[in-house]
Design an enzyme around this catalytic site. Structure first.
Site, PDB file in Angstrom:
ATOM      1  NE  ARG A 109      -3.408   0.528   1.893  1.00 40.42           N
ATOM      2  CZ  ARG A 109      -4.769   0.583   2.577  1.00 40.42           C
ATOM      3  NH1 ARG A 109      -5.386   1.137   3.215  1.00 40.42           N
ATOM      4  NH2 ARG A 109      -5.951   0.172   1.727  1.00 40.42           N
ATOM      5  CG  HIS A 136      -8.134   0.284  -2.920  1.00 35.96           C
ATOM      6  ND1 HIS A 136      -7.962  -0.913  -2.390  1.00 35.96           N
ATOM      7  CD2 HIS A 136      -8.821   0.343  -2.003  1.00 35.96           C
ATOM      8  CE1 HIS A 136      -7.945  -1.188  -1.535  1.00 35.96           C
ATOM      9  NE2 HIS A 136      -8.601  -0.215  -1.061  1.00 35.96           N
ATOM     10  CD  GLN A 139     -12.578  -1.429  -0.839  1.00 38.33           C
ATOM     11  OE1 GLN A 139     -12.592  -1.834  -0.682  1.00 38.33           O
ATOM     12  NE2 GLN A 139     -14.330  -2.860  -1.274  1.00 38.33           N
ATOM     13  CG  ASP A 231     -13.665   6.250  -1.121  1.00 39.13           C
ATOM     14  OD1 ASP A 231     -13.724   6.440   0.323  1.00 39.13           O
ATOM     15  OD2 ASP A 231     -12.580   6.359  -2.009  1.00 39.13           O
ATOM     16  CB  CYS A 271     -13.972   0.758   0.078  1.00 41.40           C
ATOM     17  SG  CYS A 271     -13.269   2.715  -0.239  1.00 41.40           S
ATOM     18  NE  ARG A 299     -10.797  -5.445  -0.020  1.00 46.54           N
ATOM     19  CZ  ARG A 299      -9.693  -4.131   0.186  1.00 46.54           C
ATOM     20  NH1 ARG A 299     -10.321  -3.223   1.089  1.00 46.54           N
ATOM     21  NH2 ARG A 299      -8.467  -4.386   0.077  1.00 46.54           N
TER      22      ARG A 299
HETATM   23  N1   CP Z   1     -11.350  -0.493   2.591  1.00 47.07           N
HETATM   24  C1   CP Z   1      -9.853  -0.582   3.075  1.00 47.07           C
HETATM   25  O1   CP Z   1      -9.054  -0.991   2.165  1.00 47.07           O
HETATM   26  O2   CP Z   1      -9.605  -0.240   4.300  1.00 47.07           O
HETATM   27  P1   CP Z   1      -8.612   0.182   4.834  1.00 47.07           P
HETATM   28  O3   CP Z   1      -7.868   1.187   4.376  1.00 47.07           O
HETATM   29  O4   CP Z   1      -8.967  -0.471   6.378  1.00 47.07           O
HETATM   30  O5   CP Z   1      -7.570  -0.898   4.232  1.00 47.07           O
HETATM   31  N1  NVA Z   2     -10.052   6.850  -1.451  1.00 47.64           N
HETATM   32  C1  NVA Z   2      -9.627   6.637  -0.052  1.00 47.64           C
HETATM   33  C2  NVA Z   2     -10.037   5.160   0.222  1.00 47.64           C
HETATM   34  C3  NVA Z   2      -9.525   4.222   1.370  1.00 47.64           C
HETATM   35  C4  NVA Z   2      -9.997   3.335   1.365  1.00 47.64           C
HETATM   36  C5  NVA Z   2      -8.032   6.633   0.555  1.00 47.64           C
HETATM   37  O1  NVA Z   2      -7.410   6.787  -0.917  1.00 47.64           O
HETATM   38  O2  NVA Z   2      -7.939   6.463   1.316  1.00 47.64           O
END
Ligand code: CP
Ligand code: NVA
Length: 317
Positions: A109, A136, A139, A231, A271, A299
């Site tokens: 990440r 993502h 997701q 989101d 998400c 997930r």
């Molecule tokens: N939806 C998602 O990716 O959640 P986290 O940021 O908690 O991993």
């Molecule tokens: N768009 C959000 C998603 C978090 C799971 C971010 O990138 O923070």
């Protein structure tokens, strides 16, 4: 004794750094496998025995980190976590070539898509994108599994995303187009998805008999939708813009009036994490038609399927 898992198709591409790293056929197989893994987890509990997988997280996470750790454990593998910036103490290409000698796969990440792309470039083991500024994709896999469970088949459904044209929206746009769903994005002016990604998604949708539309009108996107998705307005890394974004996005909250524009059996998706009172009201996210915790559960299953299709080399290797 557990039976050997059924045939697992290996993904041809070595990595999963973006949605289009898997073909449409592989995606359909992955969703079938995710359903099987969910139904019969015991069949897969030694499938990744002996494999260690590195989790590199530059940003916070609840769902992604925990579901990857659990998925790896439940498949018989071992997850090892490193939190913090990737490639600040030493060149990224050195980080990648160190990990290469120790682990069978990398889940990362990152702030920048370039970081995950460079990890993939410099390591020979599969690299999975666990969220970047652009995509993502994990997701999106779980979300398609959730839609399939709810509606049986996804082809022909109308999917509305209301809010920021962000990483989650961009991954969903491509995957919905690939699966023959009509994708409608409603975002405020100046908070657009990437124009090249929109053009690419439109082309993919046309090949699959569906459409991708972009508007500034949330009601237009929501009208007759089977699913409404939103989101956070300020993604990780954009927290300093939160105040100005609250103003820009004020008309884009998914509230009961906007949800009522969708079909009577429409579902609400997010998400998570959610900011109640901003992008969604408490009434909508807590309504019986909200499937946000099904998405979170999936997930685990979708990522197990992904790990198997990238890393499985035979039972009890
Ligand atoms: N939806 C998602 O990716 O959640 P986290 O940021 O908690 O991993
Ligand atoms: N768009 C959000 C998603 C978090 C799971 C971010 O990138 O923070």
């Amino acid at each position: 004794m557990t039976a050997a898992p059924p045939h697992i198709q290996r993904i041809a591409h070595p990595d999963f750094t973006q949605d289009l790293d898997i073909t449409r056929e592989e995606l359909l197989n992955l969703l079938d496998l995710a359903a099987d893994v969910k139904r019969s987890p015991e069949l897969y509990r030694t499938s990744l025995a002996g494999k260690s997988i590195a989790l590199l997280f530059e940003k916070p996470s609840l769902r992604t980190r925990m579901t990857f750790e659990l998925a790896i454990q439940q498949l018989g593998g071992f997850a090892i976590l490193n939190e913090g910036p990737i490639g600040s103490r030493e060149p990224l290409k050195d980080v990648a070539r160190n990990l290469d000698r120790w682990v069978s796969g990398i889940v990362s990440r990152t702030y920048l898509q370039k970081t995950v792309d460079d990890l993939a470039r410099w390591s020979s083991v599969p690299v999975i994108n666990a969220l970047s500024d652009t995509w993502h994709p994990c997701q999106a896999l779980a979300d398609m599994q959730t839609l399939r469970e709810h509606f049986g088949s996804v082809r022909g459904l109308k999917f509305a995303f209301v809010g920021d044209g962000n990483n989650v929206a961009q991954s969903l746009m491509l995957i919905c187009a690939r699966l023959g769903m009509d994708f409608a994005l409603a975002n405020p002016p100046n908070y657009n998805a990437n124009a090249d990604i929109i053009a690419q998604a439109k082309g993919i949708a046309a090949e699959n008999g569906s459409t991708v539309t972009v508007t500034n009108d949330p009601a237009e996107a929501a009208r007759n939708a089977h699913a409404i998705y939103t989101d956070v307005w300020a993604s990780m890394g954009a927290e300093n813009e939160a105040a100005e974004r609250r103003t820009a996005f004020a008309e884009y909250q998914v509230d009961e009036d906007l949800f009522a524009q969708a079909r009577p059996n429409a579902i609400f998706m997010h998400c998570l994490p959610a900011k109640r009172g901003e992008e969604v009201t408490d009434a909508v996210i807590e309504s019986p038609r909200s499937v946000v915790f099904d998405q979170a559960e999936n997930r685990l299953h979708a990522q197990k399927a992904l790990l198997l299709m990238l890393l499985y080399t035979g039972q009890n290797q």
